[in-house]
Write a protein that holds these residues in place. Structure first.
Motif, PDB file in Angstrom:
ATOM      1  N   UNK A 520       0.844  -1.206   0.000  1.00 48.48           N
ATOM      2  CA  UNK A 520       0.000   0.000   0.000  1.00 48.48           C
ATOM      3  C   UNK A 520       0.879   1.255   0.000  1.00 48.48           C
ATOM      4  N   UNK A 521       1.922   1.257   0.827  1.00 51.06           N
ATOM      5  CA  UNK A 521       2.833   2.402   0.878  1.00 51.06           C
ATOM      6  C   UNK A 521       3.523   2.613  -0.465  1.00 51.06           C
ATOM      7  N   UNK A 522       3.923   1.515  -1.108  1.00 53.23           N
ATOM      8  CA  UNK A 522       4.584   1.597  -2.421  1.00 53.23           C
ATOM      9  C   UNK A 522       3.666   2.220  -3.461  1.00 53.23           C
ATOM     10  N   UNK A 523       2.411   1.775  -3.479  1.00 51.76           N
ATOM     11  CA  UNK A 523       1.451   2.317  -4.450  1.00 51.76           C
ATOM     12  C   UNK A 523       1.225   3.811  -4.224  1.00 51.76           C
ATOM     13  N   UNK A 524       1.066   4.210  -2.965  1.00 52.80           N
ATOM     14  CA  UNK A 524       0.805   5.626  -2.667  1.00 52.80           C
ATOM     15  C   UNK A 524       2.002   6.484  -3.084  1.00 52.80           C
ATOM     16  N   UNK A 525       3.210   5.983  -2.865  1.00 47.45           N
ATOM     17  CA  UNK A 525       4.414   6.727  -3.268  1.00 47.45           C
ATOM     18  C   UNK A 525       4.445   6.911  -4.779  1.00 47.45           C
ATOM     19  N   UNK A 526       4.227   5.836  -5.517  1.00 44.58           N
ATOM     20  CA  UNK A 526       4.301   5.908  -6.986  1.00 44.58           C
ATOM     21  C   UNK A 526       3.189   6.766  -7.566  1.00 44.58           C
ATOM     22  N   UNK A 527       1.991   6.645  -7.020  1.00 44.43           N
ATOM     23  CA  UNK A 527       0.874   7.441  -7.535  1.00 44.43           C
ATOM     24  C   UNK A 527       0.961   8.897  -7.111  1.00 44.43           C
ATOM     25  N   UNK A 528       1.899   9.203  -6.209  1.00 47.31           N
ATOM     26  CA  UNK A 528       2.152  10.592  -5.839  1.00 47.31           C
ATOM     27  C   UNK A 528       3.222  11.215  -6.727  1.00 47.31           C
ATOM     28  N   UNK A 529       3.717  10.411  -7.681  1.00 50.03           N
ATOM     29  CA  UNK A 529       4.698  10.926  -8.637  1.00 50.03           C
ATOM     30  C   UNK A 529       6.134  10.706  -8.234  1.00 50.03           C
ATOM     31  N   UNK A 530       6.381   9.795  -7.275  1.00 47.79           N
ATOM     32  CA  UNK A 530       7.734   9.538  -6.805  1.00 47.79           C
ATOM     33  C   UNK A 530       8.080   8.066  -7.003  1.00 47.79           C
ATOM     34  N   UNK A 531       9.368   7.769  -6.903  1.00 44.05           N
ATOM     35  CA  UNK A 531       9.825   6.378  -6.980  1.00 44.05           C
ATOM     36  C   UNK A 531      10.290   5.935  -5.597  1.00 44.05           C
ATOM     37  N   UNK A 532      10.247   4.627  -5.380  1.00 42.93           N
ATOM     38  CA  UNK A 532      10.658   4.069  -4.092  1.00 42.93           C
ATOM     39  C   UNK A 532      12.169   3.897  -4.068  1.00 42.93           C
ATOM     40  N   UNK A 533      12.788   4.396  -3.023  1.00 44.54           N
ATOM     41  CA  UNK A 533      14.237   4.263  -2.860  1.00 44.54           C
ATOM     42  C   UNK A 533      14.524   2.982  -2.079  1.00 44.54           C
ATOM     43  N   UNK A 534      15.182   2.037  -2.728  1.00 36.70           N
ATOM     44  CA  UNK A 534      15.515   0.777  -2.069  1.00 36.70           C
ATOM     45  C   UNK A 534      16.812   0.231  -2.663  1.00 36.70           C
ATOM     46  N   UNK A 535      17.117  -1.026  -2.360  1.00 35.03           N
ATOM     47  CA  UNK A 535      18.369  -1.631  -2.838  1.00 35.03           C
ATOM     48  C   UNK A 535      18.393  -1.691  -4.362  1.00 35.03           C
ATOM     49  N   UNK A 536      17.262  -2.017  -4.967  1.00 36.18           N
ATOM     50  CA  UNK A 536      17.191  -2.101  -6.421  1.00 36.18           C
ATOM     51  C   UNK A 536      17.239  -0.727  -7.084  1.00 36.18           C
ATOM     52  N   UNK A 537      16.771   0.291  -6.372  1.00 38.65           N
ATOM     53  CA  UNK A 537      16.727   1.644  -6.922  1.00 38.65           C
ATOM     54  C   UNK A 537      17.291   2.631  -5.900  1.00 38.65           C
ATOM     55  N   UNK A 538      18.623   2.657  -5.745  1.00 34.44           N
ATOM     56  CA  UNK A 538      19.244   3.523  -4.724  1.00 34.44           C
ATOM     57  C   UNK A 538      19.064   5.011  -4.987  1.00 34.44           C
ATOM     58  N   UNK A 539      18.721   5.382  -6.203  1.00 31.43           N
ATOM     59  CA  UNK A 539      18.519   6.796  -6.556  1.00 31.43           C
ATOM     60  C   UNK A 539      17.050   7.206  -6.513  1.00 31.43           C
ATOM     61  N   UNK A 540      16.220   6.389  -5.891  1.00 32.23           N
ATOM     62  CA  UNK A 540      14.797   6.707  -5.806  1.00 32.23           C
ATOM     63  C   UNK A 540      14.521   7.918  -4.928  1.00 32.23           C
ATOM     64  N   UNK A 541      13.262   8.299  -4.864  1.00 33.66           N
ATOM     65  CA  UNK A 541      12.876   9.536  -4.155  1.00 33.66           C
ATOM     66  C   UNK A 541      12.537   9.313  -2.685  1.00 33.66           C
TER      67      UNK A 541
END
Length: 647
Positions: A520-541
């Motif tokens: 749910x948190x991941x979906x809300x982040x993406x639908x807010x126009x941001x990317x999730x910052x994690x191991x796979x995407x260290x440059x996320x928002x």
């Protein structure tokens, strides 16, 4: 040219109209001269003064006709079909005036001249306005944010018109599932298939997606959101058509996608006979009337037209807020319902009983409770006092006041509880189950459900605030799951379940599927126009951080005990047959619990809660802050005494 046009547009309205009339007069002179030259093919003959005498007499009448048609009331930058219609009709009238004046003055002009004049009027006067709008629009267009509109129906088309007049967005493309619309151009904007969204985002530099599907079901909206979520663009939605029609919202008032759309669960229409059974024409009391569930119950109940509503609430501000809102609604809708805001705590048995008797209350919805799990863990005595004894006192008062129906708002955390809050709510259920067997005057029932969206303790508002602040988004565990339901749906189902009870019933609401909070948190982040910052995407928002389970918190919530569950006549309401105690056995247990609370004996409180058939299985030790402080103080004192003795 653009700067000159800007200066003209900034002039007062009356000056702009005068300038427009003068320019149109020049266009009309040019149109008449050109029509003569085109027809006669002789400049000298075209300048014959008799022809121009006809035009000179007709010109004021032509300008007057344009004024009467409202052409000069139209704002140039917003030229619409009404202005085009005025120009077309004015051009026809202009040709007819030329013919009429020529006939009256007995000056014959070539018969085709009026028709050529009409066409040139349409071209020059209409074309000039289109050119002005194009110049202004082009300049404004570059300053606007490119958006994609998902939904080319009536709402989407109205939305493009609203956007064109605003200064923030411009519609770069339509996307729609309807194959019949794909490839067509609507209001100058092409309609594409959903499969082309990704390429459209790149080609047209789309920054946001506007969801123009106000009448679509939540399941349909969930499907659409699942398609566009991976794009990482902010998704905004327009208000529902009901709110737009009622004047509560405007089409262009965008809002974040509601989490109810992510869940994809459509509410079931309430049954009128169940909604009205315990409310219409009756005296209804709501305890905890200012809380999340309590306040929505008040709103739903007011619409069902009881004779009186008694609002019982210990928070002065919460009581003031809901009382003000209900009275405003009452006046607006001309309802003949008496509303009584009463302050008080359910722990004061004399107060609550006096209230019930004084107002001859017939139905009680008991929503007053402490529900925040960690806070109740840290304030055990108050949690027990409010949730267990507050319910007991309210139920006893209802019996003495001859209340017909008493409905307890329970929780999924009462099922195999691992915390004090859940255990106290299960104890409250046991109290009502036992009291239901001791008398026949008051019908007790309990309604159990999970988390409600938008409540004071809901994670969704917290997530949105954390995203707005730049993160991180915090949750307690990556695998934690919860059931969710909207507050209005939960309240309607509570009212309907209460009407179905026979006495001692435990109702369970169908909450749908459990939701993984991390997803749910991941979906809300993406639908807010941001990317999730994690191991796979260290440059996320936005980073998602797990802080660890809080005291008493469970990974998975349950709604039922055992498998002894039956359906009811309502598809979203079930009934569970629970273990219970007779009042003769439960009463001594409550007396012991009362003494333990009075003595702040936390170890005895825990022993008694473990002894009761609540299924209490604590995951933590005693977390009460006062008890811990006292224990630390005693421990320190003992250490000091032992230290002195050793010396």
């Amino acid at each position: 040219m653009v700067s000159l046009l800007k200066s003209v547009l900034n002039l007062p309205r009356v000056y702009k109209r005068i300038i427009t009339v003068l320019i149109d007069s020049v266009f009309l002179v040019c149109a008449f001269g050109l029509s003569l030259m085109l027809r006669l093919d002789n400049v000298a003959l075209a300048l014959t003064e008799n022809y121009w005498l006809v035009f000179a007499c007709a010109l004021p009448l032509i300008i007057l006709s344009f004024i009467k048609l409202g052409l000069y009331r139209a704002v140039l930058r917003y030229v619409n079909m009404q202005a085009v219609w005025a120009i077309g009709l004015g051009s026809i009238i202009s040709a007819m005036l030329l013919i009429g004046v020529s006939f009256l003055l007995h000056i014959g002009i070539p018969r085709t001249v009026p028709f050529i004049f009409m066409a040139l009027c349409l071209l020059l006067i209409g074309g000039s306005r289109v050119a002005v709008r194009a110049i202004i629009g082009h300049k404004r267009w570059h300053k606007k944010t490119a958006v994609l509109i998902f939904g080319a129906g009536s709402s989407g088309r109205q939305l493009t018109t609203a956007l064109s007049q605003g200064a923030e967005y411009h519609a770069a493309a339509f996307v729609d599932d309807d194959v019949a619309l794909q490839g067509h151009i609507i209001h100058g904007i092409q309609v594409y298939a959903p499969s082309e969204i990704e390429s459209l985002v790149i080609r047209k530099r789309i920054k946001k997606i506007l969801l123009a599907m106000p009448s679509a079901s939540r399941d349909r909206r969930k499907q659409v959101l699942n398609k566009i979520e991976p794009l990482g663009l902010q998704v905004l939605t327009i208000p529902g058509m009901a709110d737009i029609v009622d004047g509560k919202a405007k089409l262009e008032e965008f809002k974040d996608v509601g989490v109810e759309d992510l869940l994809g669960r459509d509410p079931v229409a309430p049954r009128a006979e169940l909604m009205n059974a315990d409310i219409a024409g009756k005296v209804v009391m709501i305890t905890g009337a200012g809380g999340s569930i309590g306040s929505e119950l008040c709103r739903q109940i007011l619409r069902l037209k009881p004779s009186k509503i008694v609002l019982f609430e210990q928070s002065e501000f919460a009581l003031y807020t809901i009382d003000k809102e209900l009275n405003e609604y009452k006046v607006t809708h001309n309802l003949n319902v008496e509303i009584y805001p009463l302050m008080g705590s359910v722990q004061r048995v004399n107060r609550i009983e006096t209230v019930m008797k004084s107002f001859a209350v017939q139905t009680v919805y008991h929503a007053a409770a402490y529900k925040h799990v960690p806070l109740v863990e840290h304030n055990v005595v108050e949690g027990v006092r409010n949730n267990v004894f507050g319910t007991y006192y309210a139920a006893r008062a209802a019996i003495h006041a001859k209340v017909e129906t008493f409905v307890l708002i329970s929780t999924d955390k009462a099922v195999r509880p691992t915390n004090i809050m859940g255990t106290t709510k299960r104890m409250a259920e046991l109290v009502l189950q036992a009291l239901a067997k001791t008398q026949q005057s008051t019908r007790f029932c309990m309604v159990r459900f999970g988390n409600v969206l938008g409540s004071s303790g809901s994670v969704v508002p917290l997530f949105r605030k954390q995203i707005k602040d730049g993160g991180p988004v915090t949750l307690t565990h990556p695998d934690i799951t919860r059931y969710f339901m909207t507050i209005p749906e939960a309240s309607q189902l509570v009212i309907q379940a209460g009407a179905m009870g026979k006495g001692g019933d435990v109702f369970v609401l169908d909450m749908g599927d459990a939701v993984k909070i991390y997803d749910l948190a991941t979906k809300i982040i993406r639908l807010s126009g941001f990317s999730v910052k994690d191991v796979k995407n260290p440059n996320g928002d936005i980073e998602i951080k797990c802080t660890g389970l809080r005291p008493g918190e469970k990974l998975y919530e349950e709604l039922l005990i055992g498998d002894n569950v039956e359906g009811t006549s309502h598809e979203r309401i079930m009934t569970a047959h629970e273990v219970m105690l007779d009042w003769q056995i439960l009463s001594p247990l409550l007396d012991q619990l009362d003494v333990a609370c009075h003595a702040f004996d936390h170890q005895l409180i825990r022993e008694l809660l473990l002894k009761a058939p609540t299924g209490f299985n604590p995951t933590d030790g005693i977390c009460d802050l006062v008890w811990q402080q006292s224990s630390d103080s005693h421990s320190k004192s003992a250490d000091i005494i032992n230290l002195k003795k050793s010396h």
